[in-house]
Design a protein around this motif. Structure first.
Motif, PDB file in Angstrom:
ATOM      1  N   UNK A   1       0.828  -1.208   0.000  1.00 44.32           N
ATOM      2  CA  UNK A   1       0.000   0.000   0.000  1.00 44.32           C
ATOM      3  C   UNK A   1       0.868   1.266   0.000  1.00 44.32           C
ATOM      4  N   UNK A   2       2.181   1.104  -0.087  1.00 44.20           N
ATOM      5  CA  UNK A   2       3.057   2.272  -0.216  1.00 44.20           C
ATOM      6  C   UNK A   2       3.538   2.845   1.107  1.00 44.20           C
ATOM      7  N   UNK A   3       3.319   2.119   2.194  1.00 42.04           N
ATOM      8  CA  UNK A   3       3.722   2.630   3.512  1.00 42.04           C
ATOM      9  C   UNK A   3       4.969   1.904   4.003  1.00 42.04           C
ATOM     10  N   UNK A   4       5.919   2.653   4.527  1.00 45.15           N
ATOM     11  CA  UNK A   4       7.076   2.033   5.179  1.00 45.15           C
ATOM     12  C   UNK A   4       6.978   2.338   6.665  1.00 45.15           C
ATOM     13  N   UNK A   5       6.471   1.399   7.453  1.00 44.43           N
ATOM     14  CA  UNK A   5       6.351   1.648   8.895  1.00 44.43           C
ATOM     15  C   UNK A   5       7.745   1.689   9.517  1.00 44.43           C
ATOM     16  N   UNK A   6       7.864   2.341  10.663  1.00 45.01           N
ATOM     17  CA  UNK A   6       9.156   2.355  11.351  1.00 45.01           C
ATOM     18  C   UNK A   6       9.336   1.099  12.195  1.00 45.01           C
ATOM     19  N   UNK A   7       8.276   0.351  12.416  1.00 44.55           N
ATOM     20  CA  UNK A   7       8.382  -0.966  13.051  1.00 44.55           C
ATOM     21  C   UNK A   7       7.167  -1.778  12.644  1.00 44.55           C
ATOM     22  N   UNK A   8       7.373  -3.080  12.489  1.00 45.58           N
ATOM     23  CA  UNK A   8       6.260  -3.954  12.119  1.00 45.58           C
ATOM     24  C   UNK A   8       6.564  -5.332  12.692  1.00 45.58           C
ATOM     25  N   UNK A   9       6.096  -5.537  13.917  1.00 47.31           N
ATOM     26  CA  UNK A   9       6.478  -6.705  14.710  1.00 47.31           C
ATOM     27  C   UNK A   9       5.342  -7.711  14.792  1.00 47.31           C
ATOM     28  N   UNK A  10       5.724  -8.974  14.698  1.00 51.34           N
ATOM     29  CA  UNK A  10       4.769 -10.075  14.757  1.00 51.34           C
ATOM     30  C   UNK A  10       4.955 -10.847  16.061  1.00 51.34           C
ATOM     31  N   UNK A  11       3.872 -11.153  16.716  1.00 56.95           N
ATOM     32  CA  UNK A  11       3.953 -11.997  17.913  1.00 56.95           C
ATOM     33  C   UNK A  11       2.860 -13.037  17.897  1.00 56.95           C
ATOM     34  N   UNK A  12       3.252 -14.285  18.020  1.00 58.75           N
ATOM     35  CA  UNK A  12       2.261 -15.343  18.182  1.00 58.75           C
ATOM     36  C   UNK A  12       1.596 -15.200  19.540  1.00 58.75           C
ATOM     37  N   UNK A  13       0.436 -15.812  19.640  1.00 58.76           N
ATOM     38  CA  UNK A  13      -0.360 -15.774  20.869  1.00 58.76           C
ATOM     39  C   UNK A  13       0.456 -16.020  22.133  1.00 58.76           C
ATOM     40  N   UNK A  14       1.192 -17.122  22.186  1.00 58.10           N
ATOM     41  CA  UNK A  14       1.939 -17.445  23.404  1.00 58.10           C
ATOM     42  C   UNK A  14       2.994 -16.381  23.714  1.00 58.10           C
ATOM     43  N   UNK A  15       3.615 -15.834  22.680  1.00 59.18           N
ATOM     44  CA  UNK A  15       4.666 -14.834  22.878  1.00 59.18           C
ATOM     45  C   UNK A  15       4.116 -13.639  23.641  1.00 59.18           C
ATOM     46  N   UNK A  16       2.995 -13.108  23.165  1.00 58.63           N
ATOM     47  CA  UNK A  16       2.422 -11.920  23.803  1.00 58.63           C
ATOM     48  C   UNK A  16       1.848 -12.275  25.169  1.00 58.63           C
ATOM     49  N   UNK A  17       1.251 -13.439  25.256  1.00 57.65           N
ATOM     50  CA  UNK A  17       0.591 -13.869  26.475  1.00 57.65           C
ATOM     51  C   UNK A  17       1.609 -14.027  27.601  1.00 57.65           C
TER      52      UNK A  17
END
Lengths: 466, 466
Positions: free
Chosen positions: A242-258
């Protein structure tokens, strides 16, 4: 360690900076990699490049292994003294030498803590963007050694993108600079980039010239819960498209965040049963109204997937808590179980395939995994959890599974490590990413710089090349 | 060239792609460096990586020099066959293999013209920012060889910052990939960055994986006349210190702009007698209102210096004309006089000192110079003009002057080349930037990759190291 050598080391750095007591050897015998302890035979704490040059000359003459030790936060065992020898603690080279506001550069010694460096230049309105999760305790020199990344790499790049010039002590004690303090350089082979990411195997970095940026003034942070983990991965690519360069884009699985949320105050995030994954998305810049426009665009993109309610962080406190949560994942996993961490990286659109494959491989070999990481760069940390797996299976089955995960990664045009390095724990997987021709070139480079193989031996290159 | 070799070459690429006629040897015997002509003994035009591998195997066996030839626009004599041998024209490897919109990457062969590559990805809304002045005719493979920069490097970086992975034929005919198609990579020594800027001396690049960005939508372009050239240099740093990162920041001395304007239509720029220098300043982005704010800020900065009326380019036609003027400087100087071009680079704040020093050195040795370049990167092209200097002085005095210019450059923490490479013409100045230890390391790398010294021999490294 032979007494003559000890006396010579004491002559070089002073008696009070040579340690052979068990407590110190143990203290400098580990980093953050699993539960490994490989103590050196002696710990030496030099205070200058000249002292380091003398130590290396001595070690080179007597063919004694030298292992550079920084903040001890490494995740690939790079600082482990697996063959004993001299543990070369860099901790006393901890001065920021000059903040050059006119040229937007900083010259620093290697033992400055990355966060201290970032905060010190920020006071002058300058920005060093690289922010590994360990930045509160890792050294900038270690970041050079491993070519560290972090959450902001997706927009700002990794360590290598900020290193202009390095002062390096070669294994024979010669001191060189690798380049010039310039933004551009087409003057012969790039020794600077050869040194970055070389994990202390080619030379000891003693001074570092880094490029800085003007400090951005504002940011917006969103936390987006997804009902399907693979859709979260798909959304990552969609945001860029979509043309956006975020300054961070982090992924966390359920257990990671939990698991991580248990260690963080100041925020109320409800992780529901059916939230398979979250994306933490930041945009930054100097114009708040533009950031709001970009956040709106990001919302439009993620709403095309099956998501729950998006959290807009609306205070500095909330933002800090969200980042603390993200940075705390590795620690939280560690507190929960014995684990091994892999640092897979693929072209970002391949993330859903990688994630799916990892889960299938886990099922095949009987292990669980918690995945999280810098999804904007395609960099997925895979924490393989021992849980109640038998010791026998942990030892025999897990390495097979890891090998398959890396084979999948390489098949997707990715590679073994995005930001942690190969070090000790991944070296025998190197033949998945490199054939004999490539491995021989890598070994040739090592031999050119370090013909006696004294510098951090037994790292990066596999035990058997042919 | 011996008949057996010629027959073998014909067997590899087909008879119609092996040339030994004088016209072709002459045609492939030059690039854009001064008026040098060094014809190879044979020109070969392979069409595939396999053919190139066979050619290199043959050359390696018989120890025949191989000089890769691209768009022939180089400015350091990198493509000159100074020892004869095989001229390896890459021109038939000219396909863009894949534009990977999902991962924002392009995979291309080396003989694609840089501007064609930029325009082709732009049609998909993607941006390859690197734009050397020769982009209308240079090859992307040549850009890799020289680590080319260009006007947008100040914001977007140089070639090396976009290269993710390279397919390379080694001198022994082995084919390797240097890395992975990932944005991050901490997997062993950085072979990719070792190959970028190696000027065809370590391997022949046959496939290139480049990172792309989303295409920016708008830009604003200003031309600012300064009454004092050194103040124009000072303004460069001041703009960055005001927190702005322009997408281009170009410096042109009076003669540079004056001569180049003769070749450009569609614009009316009045260069007055007392205009010593101009800055061409661009900002780009997706939000026109923000760009206007930034342009206003830039105006505030430059108005602190002694300037004349600023030209805001208010149409695409005017912008194109201004860029044509800037890109045409080298050609215009060439049309005006015999000249030598140096590619000095320093930390940007040192530009006024460098400029002043160059003029003083010119007075000392009796030569004039026209200076222009990418001031935002501290990259100043110095065109030393023969004018009516005697042939004798041109031959004896000018090299002394060049040596002093480079000594000044290195003293300012700069180096010999920012984006043109060392090649043939600067190699014997290398000992100004590197001592024997460094030169031996560089030579060791060359020997590791190319033990028989067949690939582009006599480039980069000085004739005498010790």
């Amino acid at each position: 360690m032979n007494t003559t050598i000890l006396i010579k080391l004491q002559e070089i750095v002073g008696t009070s900076y040579v340690f052979t007591d068990e407590e110190n050897l143990k203290k400098y015998g580990h980093d953050e990699t699993e539960d490994f302890i490989f103590p050196p035979n002696v710990v030496v704490k030099p205070s200058s490049v000249e002292e380091i040059a003398s130590i290396l000359k001595l070690a080179n003459e007597f063919k004694i292994p030298v292992v550079p030790i920084g903040g001890q936060t490494g995740l690939s065992g790079g600082a482990l003294a697996i063959h004993g020898g001299i543990g070369l603690s860099m901790e006393r080279l901890n001065r920021i030498i000059e903040i050059d506001e006119k040229n937007l550069q900083v010259i620093t010694e290697p033992a400055v803590i990355t966060q201290v460096l970032r905060e010190t230049v920020a006071e002058k309105g300058l920005f060093y963007p690289v922010d590994p999760s360990s930045m509160g305790s890792c050294f900038i020199g270690g970041n050079i050694a491993e070519n560290s990344g972090g959450a902001r790499a997706v927009k700002y790049g990794v360590t290598k993108d900020y290193v202009l010039n390095l002062e390096v002590v070669l294994p024979n004690g010669e001191i060189i600079w690798t380049g010039a303090n310039t933004l551009k350089n087409s003057t012969a082979y790039n020794l600077t980039q050869l040194m970055v990411g070389s994990e202390g195997t080619l030379g000891i970095v003693t001074k570092i010239v880094l490029k800085l940026l003007p400090l951005y003034k504002h940011n917006v942070l969103l936390l987006v819960p997804f009902f399907k983990a693979e859709q979260a991965c798909e959304a990552v690519s969609a945001i860029f498209r979509a043309g956006i360069i975020p300054s961070a884009l982090e992924f966390m699985e359920r257990d990671a965040i939990d698991w991580s949320l248990q260690y963080v105050d100041g925020i109320s995030v409800e992780v529901k049963e059916n939230h398979q994954a979250h994306l933490l998305i930041e945009v930054d810049g100097n114009y708040p109204e533009i950031l709001m426009q970009e956040a709106e665009k990001i919302l439009e993109v993620v709403e095309q997937f099956e998501i729950d309610e998006v959290l807009f962080a609306d205070s500095e406190e909330q933002k800090n808590a969200l980042w603390k949560m993200r940075r705390g994942v590795a620690e939280a996993v560690k507190a929960n179980s014995i684990y091994k961490e892999e640092d897979t990286v693929v072209p970002r659109y391949e993330l859903p395939v990688l994630l799916k494959g990892i889960k299938e491989i886990g099922s095949k070999y009987g292990f669980q995994s918690v995945c999280y990481g810098h999804a904007g760069d395609g960099n997925l940390h895979v924490n393989i959890i021992k849980g109640n797996m038998s010791d026998e299976n942990w030892k025999t089955e897990v390495p097979k599974g890891i090998r398959e995960i890396f084979e999948l990664t390489v098949g997707l045009k990715g590679t073994l490590s995005g930001e942690h390095g190969i070090g000790y724990v991944q070296k025998n997987y190197m033949n998945i990413a490199f054939n004999t021709v490539q491995l021989n070139l890598l070994q040739g480079i090592k031999q050119l710089f370090d013909p006696n193989n004294i510098l951090n031996p037994g790292k990066i290159l596999p035990d058997n090349i042919n």
